[in-house]
Design a protein around this motif. Structure first.
Motif, PDB file in Angstrom:
ATOM      1  N   PHE A 115      -4.047   2.599  10.988  1.00 29.79           N
ATOM      2  CA  PHE A 115      -3.622   3.131   9.691  1.00 29.79           C
ATOM      3  C   PHE A 115      -4.037   4.600   9.551  1.00 29.79           C
ATOM      4  O   PHE A 115      -3.305   5.422   8.994  1.00 29.79           O
ATOM      5  CB  PHE A 115      -4.245   2.286   8.571  1.00 29.79           C
TER       6      PHE A 115
ATOM      7  N   HIS B 238       1.454  17.396   4.917  1.00 26.80           N
ATOM      8  CA  HIS B 238       1.115  17.852   3.560  1.00 26.80           C
ATOM      9  C   HIS B 238       0.414  19.212   3.612  1.00 26.80           C
ATOM     10  O   HIS B 238       0.639  20.079   2.765  1.00 26.80           O
ATOM     11  CB  HIS B 238       0.197  16.815   2.912  1.00 26.80           C
TER      12      HIS B 238
ATOM     13  N   LEU C 253       0.833  -1.206   0.000  1.00 25.10           N
ATOM     14  CA  LEU C 253       0.000   0.000   0.000  1.00 25.10           C
ATOM     15  C   LEU C 253       0.872   1.263   0.000  1.00 25.10           C
ATOM     16  O   LEU C 253       0.670   2.163  -0.818  1.00 25.10           O
ATOM     17  CB  LEU C 253      -0.925  -0.022   1.221  1.00 25.10           C
TER      18      LEU C 253
ATOM     19  N   GLN D 243      -4.094   6.866  11.719  1.00 30.19           N
ATOM     20  CA  GLN D 243      -3.142   7.758  12.395  1.00 30.19           C
ATOM     21  C   GLN D 243      -1.987   8.128  11.455  1.00 30.19           C
ATOM     22  O   GLN D 243      -1.497   9.248  11.471  1.00 30.19           O
ATOM     23  CB  GLN D 243      -2.587   7.116  13.675  1.00 30.19           C
TER      24      GLN D 243
ATOM     25  N   ILE E 119      -2.076   8.247   8.070  1.00 34.86           N
ATOM     26  CA  ILE E 119      -2.460   9.197   7.027  1.00 34.86           C
ATOM     27  C   ILE E 119      -2.798  10.555   7.635  1.00 34.86           C
ATOM     28  O   ILE E 119      -2.643  11.581   6.988  1.00 34.86           O
ATOM     29  CB  ILE E 119      -3.524   8.656   6.035  1.00 34.86           C
ATOM     30  N   GLY E 120      -3.215  10.582   8.897  1.00 36.22           N
ATOM     31  CA  GLY E 120      -3.411  11.875   9.571  1.00 36.22           C
ATOM     32  C   GLY E 120      -2.105  12.634   9.700  1.00 36.22           C
ATOM     33  O   GLY E 120      -2.031  13.837   9.437  1.00 36.22           O
ATOM     34  N   ARG E 121      -1.042  11.929  10.087  1.00 38.91           N
ATOM     35  CA  ARG E 121       0.281  12.568  10.199  1.00 38.91           C
ATOM     36  C   ARG E 121       0.746  13.064   8.844  1.00 38.91           C
ATOM     37  O   ARG E 121       1.292  14.162   8.706  1.00 38.91           O
ATOM     38  CB  ARG E 121       1.312  11.581  10.773  1.00 38.91           C
TER      39      ARG E 121
ATOM     40  N   ALA F 282      -1.156  13.796   6.233  1.00 37.86           N
ATOM     41  CA  ALA F 282      -2.028  14.891   5.806  1.00 37.86           C
ATOM     42  C   ALA F 282      -1.654  16.178   6.531  1.00 37.86           C
ATOM     43  O   ALA F 282      -1.620  17.262   5.941  1.00 37.86           O
ATOM     44  CB  ALA F 282      -3.494  14.533   6.089  1.00 37.86           C
ATOM     45  N   ASN F 283      -1.354  16.057   7.822  1.00 35.97           N
ATOM     46  CA  ASN F 283      -0.982  17.224   8.624  1.00 35.97           C
ATOM     47  C   ASN F 283       0.276  17.885   8.070  1.00 35.97           C
ATOM     48  O   ASN F 283       0.371  19.106   7.958  1.00 35.97           O
ATOM     49  CB  ASN F 283      -0.750  16.757  10.068  1.00 35.97           C
TER      50      ASN F 283
ATOM     51  N   GLU G  96       0.665   3.576  -3.128  1.00 29.07           N
ATOM     52  CA  GLU G  96      -0.314   4.651  -2.941  1.00 29.07           C
ATOM     53  C   GLU G  96       0.226   5.885  -2.232  1.00 29.07           C
ATOM     54  O   GLU G  96      -0.387   6.942  -2.288  1.00 29.07           O
ATOM     55  CB  GLU G  96      -1.516   4.130  -2.122  1.00 29.07           C
ATOM     56  N   LEU G  97       1.338   5.730  -1.516  1.00 24.15           N
ATOM     57  CA  LEU G  97       1.803   6.853  -0.690  1.00 24.15           C
ATOM     58  C   LEU G  97       3.270   7.186  -0.941  1.00 24.15           C
ATOM     59  O   LEU G  97       3.967   7.683  -0.060  1.00 24.15           O
ATOM     60  CB  LEU G  97       1.598   6.517   0.807  1.00 24.15           C
ATOM     61  N   SER G  98       3.715   6.914  -2.169  1.00 25.44           N
ATOM     62  CA  SER G  98       5.149   7.041  -2.416  1.00 25.44           C
ATOM     63  C   SER G  98       5.640   8.488  -2.415  1.00 25.44           C
ATOM     64  O   SER G  98       6.827   8.744  -2.184  1.00 25.44           O
ATOM     65  CB  SER G  98       5.521   6.365  -3.735  1.00 25.44           C
ATOM     66  N   ASN G  99       4.734   9.438  -2.646  1.00 24.44           N
ATOM     67  CA  ASN G  99       5.177  10.835  -2.570  1.00 24.44           C
ATOM     68  C   ASN G  99       5.165  11.359  -1.140  1.00 24.44           C
ATOM     69  O   ASN G  99       5.915  12.269  -0.793  1.00 24.44           O
ATOM     70  CB  ASN G  99       4.271  11.736  -3.417  1.00 24.44           C
ATOM     71  N   PHE G 100       4.282  10.805  -0.323  1.00 27.81           N
ATOM     72  CA  PHE G 100       4.104  11.314   1.035  1.00 27.81           C
ATOM     73  C   PHE G 100       5.042  10.636   2.036  1.00 27.81           C
ATOM     74  O   PHE G 100       5.366  11.210   3.073  1.00 27.81           O
ATOM     75  CB  PHE G 100       2.657  11.116   1.502  1.00 27.81           C
ATOM     76  N   VAL G 101       5.418   9.377   1.754  1.00 31.49           N
ATOM     77  CA  VAL G 101       6.283   8.638   2.687  1.00 31.49           C
ATOM     78  C   VAL G 101       7.682   8.542   2.102  1.00 31.49           C
ATOM     79  O   VAL G 101       7.876   8.023   1.006  1.00 31.49           O
ATOM     80  CB  VAL G 101       5.736   7.212   2.942  1.00 31.49           C
TER      81      VAL G 101
END
Lengths: 87, 87
Positions: free
Chosen positions: B71, B82, B33, B73, B75-77, B79-80, B37-42
């Protein structure tokens, strides 16, 4: 998934920017957001008393404003219920 | 906003359903995942050690699986960050 996260951030900012601090939701901004954006997920979204109660349950530091992470807890609970997960 | 929440729930379920419990992410599902799906954010989304560390930090009950709220928590971190919010 990143674009959906981006949508949630942008919409939070759009409502948070209406008055006072642009990074937090006042009670009035919170009510507008819930009524306009979460009316299917939140019961009694138009009832001011229900909004007051919901806001108090989320405002962990009791400053009368919801920061993004406080708001995130709400949508997590709604998402958890929407997804039919336990807990 | 409700449709963006629906997207996050559906995508979580799509990955959680790949093996074992369909309501939780195993380490392998979590890695897939994050990488897809989160390669730019992580940062270091392709580094197994970074994934292990991230997973441990989220798995509050140490059962080796991430439930939806654990999980959430993460994406909240993300998003915060971002959104450029403080905290």
């Amino acid at each position: 998934m990143e674009s959906a996260i981006g949508v949630l951030v942008s919409q939070f900012k759009a409502y948070a920017g209406k008055d006072g601090s642009s990074d937090t939701l006042s009670r009035d901004e919170f009510q507008k957001l819930v009524k306009s954006e979460l009316s299917n997920f939140v019961k009694n979204a138009s009832d001011p008393a229900a909004i007051d109660q919901l806001m108090s349950s989320l405002d962990m530091d009791n400053d009368g404003e919801l920061c993004f992470l406080e708001f995130w807890q709400l949508i997590g609970r709604l998402a958890n219920k929407h997804g039919g997960f336990s807990q």
